[in-house]
Design an enzyme around this catalytic site. Sequence first.
Site, short mmCIF file in Angstrom:
data_model
loop_
_atom_site.label_atom_id
_atom_site.label_comp_id
_atom_site.label_asym_id
_atom_site.label_seq_id
_atom_site.Cartn_x
_atom_site.Cartn_y
_atom_site.Cartn_z
CB VAL A 33 -7.40 -12.11 16.69
CG1 VAL A 33 -5.91 -12.26 16.40
CG2 VAL A 33 -8.01 -13.45 17.06
CB CYS A 56 -8.42 -8.79 -3.48
SG CYS A 56 -7.78 -7.17 -3.03
CG HIS A 100 -0.20 -12.33 17.94
ND1 HIS A 100 -0.24 -13.18 19.02
CD2 HIS A 100 1.11 -12.02 17.76
CE1 HIS A 100 0.99 -13.38 19.46
NE2 HIS A 100 1.83 -12.68 18.72
CD GLN A 151 0.46 -12.79 23.74
OE1 GLN A 151 1.21 -13.63 23.29
NE2 GLN A 151 0.06 -12.81 25.01
CB ALA A 157 -8.94 -11.56 33.92
CB CYS A 183 -5.37 -8.77 -0.89
SG CYS A 183 -5.04 -9.55 -2.49
#
Length: 230
Positions: A90, A133, A106, A88, A216, A114
């Site tokens: 980024v 763009c 995600h 999940q 973790a 664009c």
Amino acid sequence: MEKIVILTGAGISAESGLSTFRDEGGLWSQHAIEDVATPEGFARNPRLVHDFYNARRANAGRVKPNAAHQALARLETEHPGEVLIITQNVDNLHERGGARGVLHMHGSLFGALCNACGHRWEAPPRMHPDDPCPACAAAATRPDVVWFGEIPYGMEVIDPALNAADLFVAIGTSGNVYPAAAYAQHCRRLGARTVELNLEPSANTRDFDERRHGPASRIVPAWVNEVLSA
Ligand code: BV8
């Protein structure tokens, strides 16, 4: 051979120094979700949203993967059966930790999209609402991330993988965001074993057959060692 599906969330990157969303002082205590993680918020104030992601992109570039990212990369390489890492997150710490087939459901800070023509390219370090763009020149660029109300990426790969999983493991996620939060229950219904590796019990902790709690960078390498020596 055992098929393993792994779902990771912000908690796996916490010890690398990246903020999570819902922990004390997390991202959602600094910004309103509707202002920075929805299409409506972006339409209202694209500059605010670009700056939110510019800051996170810069942070992600400054930190390093931790032992949990590296352990999952080892599992992906050494486990004789299939391993799918769905994240999940980024950030790109899984890839920088050595993982290869990571599915960013995600999206990613390092992708740009664009809104006008759908073109995708590698995001520059900082994005601005007036950026043209590269394909159609429209000033309609956005970070290539999935906001609330948008459809997650890779569902055509995720759903079959969940249906075929023998083992589903959730790591560093609070179990608050759907559809990811429903994956453990889905796999369990189909007969898979489910394991939660998290700092503390998540919102969907009862969906898991086994739960191990702790940081973790400690509990993920220990768990991977057990799986690889079984
Ligand atoms: C969709 C953008 C339709 C990128 C994000 C009402 C009920 C149920 C659902 C809904 C509802 N109303 C709306 C919905 C749907 C909505 C949703 O789930 N809302 C929730 C809030 C109720 N979902 C959507 O809109 C999704 N789209 O549903 O489309 C659809 C669905 C399927 C098929 C077709 C169509 C889109 C959701 C994506 C939103 N975008 N981010 C970015 O900015 O990053 S979500 C954001 O939160 C992140 O991406 C992240 O994925 C997500 C979850 O957060 P976590 O990763 O779990 O992080 P969190 O801080 O919450 O928890 C950290 C955990 O780590 C904690 O448990 C902590 O204990 C632990 N931890 C901390 N330190 C450590 C640690 N663990 C180990 N070691 C440590 N050191």
